[in-house]
Design a protein around this motif. Structure first.
Motif, PDB file in Angstrom:
ATOM      1  N   GLY B 231       0.743  -1.150   0.082  1.00  0.00           N
ATOM      2  CA  GLY B 231      -0.026   0.125   0.046  1.00  0.00           C
ATOM      3  C   GLY B 231       0.749   1.176  -0.131  1.00  0.00           C
ATOM      4  N   ALA B 232       2.003   1.270  -0.278  1.00  0.00           N
ATOM      5  CA  ALA B 232       2.940   2.378  -0.098  1.00  0.00           C
ATOM      6  C   ALA B 232       2.565   3.406  -1.228  1.00  0.00           C
ATOM      7  CB  ALA B 232       4.344   2.119  -0.263  1.00  0.00           C
ATOM      8  N   LEU B 233       2.426   4.800  -1.249  1.00  0.00           N
ATOM      9  CA  LEU B 233       2.094   5.766  -2.166  1.00  0.00           C
ATOM     10  C   LEU B 233       3.528   6.114  -2.811  1.00  0.00           C
ATOM     11  CD1 LEU B 233      -0.628   7.641  -0.158  1.00  0.00           C
ATOM     12  CD2 LEU B 233      -0.968   6.225  -2.323  1.00  0.00           C
ATOM     13  N   MET B 234       4.072   5.201  -3.528  1.00  0.00           N
ATOM     14  CA  MET B 234       5.305   5.600  -4.126  1.00  0.00           C
ATOM     15  C   MET B 234       5.593   4.819  -5.532  1.00  0.00           C
ATOM     16  SD  MET B 234       8.471   3.885  -2.097  1.00  0.00           S
ATOM     17  CE  MET B 234       9.086   2.643  -2.606  1.00  0.00           C
ATOM     18  N   ILE B 235       6.263   5.461  -6.322  1.00  0.00           N
ATOM     19  CA  ILE B 235       6.399   4.579  -7.394  1.00  0.00           C
ATOM     20  C   ILE B 235       7.448   3.436  -7.153  1.00  0.00           C
ATOM     21  CG2 ILE B 235       7.557   4.359 -10.032  1.00  0.00           C
ATOM     22  CD1 ILE B 235       6.456   7.403 -10.284  1.00  0.00           C
ATOM     23  N   PRO B 236       7.184   2.192  -7.561  1.00  0.00           N
ATOM     24  CA  PRO B 236       8.001   0.942  -6.966  1.00  0.00           C
ATOM     25  C   PRO B 236       9.274   1.180  -8.217  1.00  0.00           C
ATOM     26  CG  PRO B 236       6.303   0.074  -8.130  1.00  0.00           C
ATOM     27  CD  PRO B 236       5.902   1.874  -7.950  1.00  0.00           C
ATOM     28  N   HIS B 237      10.439   1.149  -7.583  1.00  0.00           N
ATOM     29  CA  HIS B 237      11.561   0.972  -8.430  1.00  0.00           C
ATOM     30  C   HIS B 237      12.167  -0.304  -8.604  1.00  0.00           C
ATOM     31  CE1 HIS B 237      11.716   5.246  -9.219  1.00  0.00           C
ATOM     32  NE2 HIS B 237      11.545   5.745  -7.743  1.00  0.00           N
ATOM     33  N   SER B 238      11.905  -1.153  -7.680  1.00  0.00           N
ATOM     34  CA  SER B 238      12.654  -2.495  -7.647  1.00  0.00           C
ATOM     35  C   SER B 238      11.389  -3.420  -7.319  1.00  0.00           C
ATOM     36  CB  SER B 238      13.592  -2.713  -6.802  1.00  0.00           C
ATOM     37  OG  SER B 238      13.168  -3.736  -5.719  1.00  0.00           O
ATOM     38  N   PRO B 239      11.216  -4.701  -7.611  1.00  0.00           N
ATOM     39  CA  PRO B 239      10.222  -5.669  -7.493  1.00  0.00           C
ATOM     40  C   PRO B 239      10.049  -5.781  -5.973  1.00  0.00           C
ATOM     41  CG  PRO B 239      11.974  -6.708  -8.920  1.00  0.00           C
ATOM     42  CD  PRO B 239      12.357  -5.372  -8.681  1.00  0.00           C
ATOM     43  N   LEU B 240      10.992  -5.391  -5.257  1.00  0.00           N
ATOM     44  CA  LEU B 240      10.975  -5.727  -3.654  1.00  0.00           C
ATOM     45  C   LEU B 240      10.433  -4.538  -3.007  1.00  0.00           C
ATOM     46  CD1 LEU B 240      14.527  -7.476  -3.388  1.00  0.00           C
ATOM     47  CD2 LEU B 240      12.213  -8.568  -3.404  1.00  0.00           C
ATOM     48  N   ASP B 241      10.350  -3.452  -3.721  1.00  0.00           N
ATOM     49  CA  ASP B 241       9.316  -2.440  -3.117  1.00  0.00           C
ATOM     50  C   ASP B 241       8.093  -2.612  -3.171  1.00  0.00           C
ATOM     51  OD1 ASP B 241      11.778  -1.051  -3.105  1.00  0.00           O
ATOM     52  OD2 ASP B 241      11.338   0.267  -4.870  1.00  0.00           O
ATOM     53  N   PRO B 242       7.448  -1.909  -1.763  1.00  0.00           N
ATOM     54  CA  PRO B 242       5.816  -1.931  -1.727  1.00  0.00           C
ATOM     55  C   PRO B 242       5.126  -1.227  -2.651  1.00  0.00           C
ATOM     56  CG  PRO B 242       7.070  -0.642   0.007  1.00  0.00           C
ATOM     57  CD  PRO B 242       7.962  -1.366  -0.720  1.00  0.00           C
ATOM     58  N   CYS B 243       4.276  -1.434  -2.816  1.00  0.00           N
ATOM     59  CA  CYS B 243       3.210  -0.732  -3.922  1.00  0.00           C
ATOM     60  C   CYS B 243       1.752  -0.606  -3.775  1.00  0.00           C
ATOM     61  CB  CYS B 243       3.570  -1.094  -5.634  1.00  0.00           C
ATOM     62  SG  CYS B 243       2.879  -2.819  -5.723  1.00  0.00           S
ATOM     63  N   ARG B 244       0.947   0.193  -4.504  1.00  0.00           N
ATOM     64  CA  ARG B 244      -0.417   0.294  -4.465  1.00  0.00           C
ATOM     65  C   ARG B 244      -1.016   0.122  -5.698  1.00  0.00           C
ATOM     66  NH1 ARG B 244      -3.683   4.446  -0.870  1.00  0.00           N
ATOM     67  NH2 ARG B 244      -2.448   3.612   1.002  1.00  0.00           N
ATOM     68  N   PRO B 245      -1.326  -0.768  -6.207  1.00  0.00           N
ATOM     69  CA  PRO B 245      -2.124  -0.911  -7.472  1.00  0.00           C
ATOM     70  C   PRO B 245      -3.460  -0.035  -7.516  1.00  0.00           C
ATOM     71  CG  PRO B 245      -1.238  -3.069  -7.122  1.00  0.00           C
ATOM     72  CD  PRO B 245      -0.982  -2.173  -5.764  1.00  0.00           C
ATOM     73  N   LEU B 246      -4.088   0.310  -8.664  1.00  0.00           N
ATOM     74  CA  LEU B 246      -5.314   1.129  -8.645  1.00  0.00           C
ATOM     75  C   LEU B 246      -6.382   0.362  -7.818  1.00  0.00           C
ATOM     76  CD1 LEU B 246      -5.204   2.045 -12.455  1.00  0.00           C
ATOM     77  CD2 LEU B 246      -5.124   3.481 -10.680  1.00  0.00           C
ATOM     78  N   SER B 247      -6.677  -0.996  -8.207  1.00  0.00           N
ATOM     79  CA  SER B 247      -7.775  -1.494  -7.424  1.00  0.00           C
ATOM     80  C   SER B 247      -7.518  -1.457  -5.951  1.00  0.00           C
ATOM     81  CB  SER B 247      -7.699  -2.964  -7.917  1.00  0.00           C
ATOM     82  OG  SER B 247      -6.313  -3.581  -7.747  1.00  0.00           O
TER      83      SER B 247
END
Ligand SMILES: Nc1ncnc2c1ncn2[C@@H]1O[C@H](COP(=O)(O)OP(=O)(O)OP(=O)(O)O)[C@@H](O)[C@H]1O
Ligand SMILES: [Mg+2]
Lengths: 253, 593
Positions: B231-247
């Protein structure tokens, strides 16, 4: 010289015995026609010659089919089987060119499987189309899909595809039974042109056809070989009562 | 006599009118979805420009002026989907090829239904599995800072879409005519050459369809991704970063942003972007299938330097390996939930005291009841509209513009992600129709979502009733009304039942749409079957909530496992029923099983 020497060949589909001890020589570079009523085992016999029988998991064979000194029924590895099939090409009853390929690619198919280079393939494709008497009709549309051809043309395309790999033997299992009389004639002429070049085994249930094109003819009945002889001899002077009866009924009075 | 005939003719006319109305409703649903998405979505443009929204990297809807940048979410969606499809597509294709062509018959007979069953494991269960196993694994062994990451989300989604892709691709490969395979074998092709030169090209359209189906699910997958992506609000730079898809973004924000706020509208905009991606995938697939249908001109086929027999052996090995990997993943997940679930399931966990507002200690009873109520009402609605629509399409629709519109509507509805249904329901049913968070709003939302499932299975069932039965009935003077009542409905019943059970299954397993329309912590109705205008609890929601917020609480895992087991039992048994019905139906109309 015999291309195939078949000795006491039995084939079982599960418990059902489809061939009951066939012994027969297929002469080299001649046309052998195989006749017999539906279900007598003609296709099963062909499947033993091209080893397609190995693709049916519940089918079992006994006996010997000798080709080039080997009993091919003993082939188990994929190497041996595909090597054999590349020398023994088959044309099936229903025309089955690959519809997703062009006419050219269909003929080139077997050559590409063997990894031949494209320049050589091109020569072989034209040569095969010529032999299958199809070149004139398709020369200017080799890149069209194969499915755009008529049924008879499709079957000759299959013959070209088979001939392209320069096989020693051409097996044809009722290749004209889905075709109209004119297309049938064309196929027969093509086959007759090939006499003396390749060994041909031609299955048919149309007796006049077997008579017209055969050098030798074998008559199958209920999984047994009733009689085999030179074609003229077999039709005009059958030795077995069952052959005489079958020929009389089928040829008509 | 005359009187009777006139009456029957009238009944028939009335029947056809009602069927047409039902069919029109599915068009209304599609129009409605786009309408509400657009209506609310464009309002976001009052606060931010299009460029700011699409390319902006910061999300702060409460600040003045609000920052509504969606770029990190868009990139996250693409990233997770790409990883999932990159893993699942090859594995599915190899698996499907093996099962369709090489596997012994008994293996295929057992695995085909098993794969279809696995398609019924709820996504929230995958999420729970991911959060408890893969997330810690990624943290300790792969060096992902928190463990929550693009990679884990991609892997979980890959496992989820595997059964779908495999199932569709397998059917496609199985339906390649044998004669082409024989032609190739007869030319001396190895097994692998048969696969490469015949099976795959001939089944290309179906393989593409399978790929599309999986990609669509990956794009829209919400709950599992919301749990494991971080759920991180940042652009993931590596596959190991957290992220938050649109859905996941929509799900996480929809329940906290006030209706009518800038952020609220931006969520609808996010929904539109998601729909745009979905449409793009569909269009690309159609275009590709169209193009691939035509033979290529003198395609140079590289024979490869590898000995073809060796290549054949290698590839067969690879196919088996793919099968084993897929089976291990799916059996692993199911087994994990079963083992832990059985340990956690007790009388108390199921029927113990209900404590309002405490999802960990409250017993599962209200959640189970809520799930059943949502299943029941949503299926009733879906069937009331879906079966008549199917009947209309199968036997009463000509090739008119209207029919094409209905068909297109059904196809579109099938591709809409469940979270978008949630947004749709949240506007139309919850706000505009003033149902509030309620069983009714949830059920109507789920029904819209399940409409395509019901229509498609039922239409197929109606269509495959042999014509001669219909003609026999017509031949003795039956009106169409009687043909429907006495021939079509009874003959198609198992097929329709299969569709209904599938729809019930999806109603039970989807958490995203009901989180936006029906469920709430605390204040839930004691009898959701009766109090349809009150919010309810639900199993999928309970699992999601515990996995998301309460894992630190002791006993939380236990409760989540118990709920997951109950939910899996519900969905798997429904799926089993659906498969059984489908087989029964196929036997009845005499189709190859
Ligand atoms: N794949 C198979 N599995 C089981 N039995 C088979 C199979 N193929 C053929 N048979 C059986 O073996 C017997 C011989 O069949 P075969 O196809 O060889 O006959 P045929 O002479 O080619 O007949 P037709 O003229 O109809 O083509 C038949 O009784 C048939 O039912
Ligand atoms: Mg035959």
């Amino acid at each position: 010289m015999a291309a195939f020497k078949v000795r006491d060949l039995h084939v079982y589909y599960g418990d059902k015995e489809a061939l009951k001890g066939i012994t027969l020589d297929i002469p080299e570079k001649k046309i052998t026609t195989i006749i017999g009523p539906s279900g007598c085992g003609k296709s099963t016999f062909i499947r033993c010659l091209n080893l397609m029988i190995k693709e049916i998991p519940y089918a079992r064979t006994e006996g010997v089919v000798e080709f080039d000194g080997d009993n091919i029924l003993e082939y188990e590895s994929e190497e041996e089987i595909i090597e054999h099939r590349r020398r023994v090409a088959t044309v099936f009853q229903h025309p089955n060119p690959f519809p997703w390929m062009s006419i050219y690619d269909n003929v080139a198919y077997g050559l590409r499987l063997m990894g031949m280079d494209e320049d050589e393939i091109e020569d072989r494709v034209y040569e095969a189309l010529e032999k299958a008497a199809l070149l004139d009709e398709v020369e200017d549309r080799l890149d069209d899909p194969a499915s755009a051809l008529s049924g008879g043309q499709q079957q000759r395309l299959c013959i070209a595809r088979a001939l392209a790999v320069d096989p020693d033997v051409l097996l044809m299992d009722e290749p004209t039974s889905d075709l109209d009389p004119i297309a049938t004639r064309k196929i027969e002429e093509t086959v007759l042109e090939l006499r003396g070049e390749v060994t041909i085994v031609f299955v048919t249930h149309i007796l006049p056809q077997a008579y017209r094109i055969g050098d030798y003819t074998a008559f199958f009945l209920k999984g047994e070989l009733v009689e085999a002889n030179e074609t003229k001899e077999l039709f005009n002077n059958p030795q077995d009562e069952r052959t005489r009866e079958y020929i009389e009924v089928e040829f008509g009075p | 006599m005359k009187e009777l005939v006139r009456e029957q003719a009238q009944t028939t006319r009335r029947m056809i009118t009602s069927l047409t109305v039902a069919a029109a409703l599915s068009i209304a649903a599609v129009v409605g979805i786009y309408f509400f998405l657009t209506l609310n979505g464009v309002k976001a443009l009052q606060f931010n420009s299009l460029g700011q929204i699409l390319l902006g990297t910061s999300w702060d809807p409460e600040s003045t002026p609000p920052k509504l940048g969606l770029l990190p979410m868009i990139i996250s969606t693409l990233y997770v989907t790409a990883i999932a499809v990159a893993i699942a597509f090859p594995v599915s294709l190899l698996c499907a090829t093996y099962l369709a062509e090489f596997a012994p018959t008994f293996l295929r007979r057992t695995l085909r239904p098993a794969i279809d069953m696995l398609a019924g494991i709820p996504s929230v269960v995958y999420g729970l599995f991911g959060i408890l196993t893969l997330v810690p694994f990624a943290r300790y062994y792969l060096g992902a800072p928190s463990g929550y990451s693009v990679l884990v989300a991609g892997i979980i989604v890959a496992i989820m879409i595997l059964p779908y892709m495999t199932s569709v691709m397998m059917e496609a490969i199985r339906s390649v005519p044998r004669e082409y395979v024989e032609a190739a074998l007869g030319m001396g092709a190895t097994r692998w050459q048969v696969v490469r030169t015949v099976l795959w090209p001939a089944a290309l359209s179906g393989i593409a369809a399978g790929g599309m189906l999986g990609t669509l699910r990956a794009l829209g997958e919400t709950v599992a991704v919301a749990l494991v992506a971080g759920g991180a609000l940042m652009i993931p730079h590596s596959p190991l970063d957290p992220c938050r898809p649109l859905s996941a973004h929509i799900l996480l924000q929809a329940t906290v942003l006030p209706v009518g706020s800038p952020g609220y509208y931006a969520l609808y905009f996010a929904g539109l972007v998601l729909m745009l991606m979905v449409t793009a995938v569909i269009v690309i697939t159609y275009w590709y299938r169209e193009r691939a249908g035509k033979p290529k001109v003198r395609r140079k086929v590289k024979a490869g330097r590898v000995n073809p027999v060796l290549a054949s052996k290698l590839m067969t090995g690879l196919m088996i390996a793919a099968g084993v990997i897929a089976a291990a993943a799916l059996v692993g997940i199911t087994g994990y939930i079963f083992v832990n679930g059985i340990g956690a399931l007790s009388w108390d966990a199921l029927f113990g005291p209900v404590s309002i507002g405490d999802p960990v200690h409250s017993s599962l009873y209200p959640a189970l009841l809520g799930t059943l109520a949502l299943m029941f009402y949503s299926t009733v609605f879906a069937v009331l509209v879906g079966v008549p629509t199917a009947l209309y399409l199968a036997h009463f629709a000509g090739e008119s513009r209207f029919t094409r519109a209905v068909r297109f509507a059904i196809d579109t509805l099938a591709g809409v992600p469940s979270i978008v249904y949630g947004l749709f329901g949240a506007t139309l049913f919850v706000v505009y129709m003033k149902m509030g968070y309620s069983v009714l709003a949830g059920a109507l939302t789920l029904a819209t979502m399940n409409l395509p499932v019901v229509v498609r299975t039922a239409e197929e069932a109606f269509r495959s009733v042999p014509r001669e039965y219909i003609e026999a009935a017509r031949g003795v003077g039956a009106s169409w009304y009687h043909v429907v009542k006495d021939v079509l409905l009874p003959m198609a019943k198992p097929g329709i039942t299969a569709g209904i059970t599938l729809s019930m299954c999806r109603a039970a397993e989807e958490a995203a749409p009901i989180i936006l329309t029906a469920v709430m912590i605390g204040l839930v109705s004691s009898n959701p079957f009766v109090h349809v205008l009150q919010p309810t609890d639900a199993l999928a929601f309970r699992i999601y909530l515990i996995a998301k917020e309460y894992l630190m609480v002791p006993e939380a895992k236990q409760k989540a496992f118990a709920a997951a087991l109950v939910l899996i039992l519900v969905t798997l048994s429904l799926n089993f029923l659906a498969i059984y019905m489908r087989d029964k139906f196929e036997r009845r109309v005499g189709r190859r099983v």
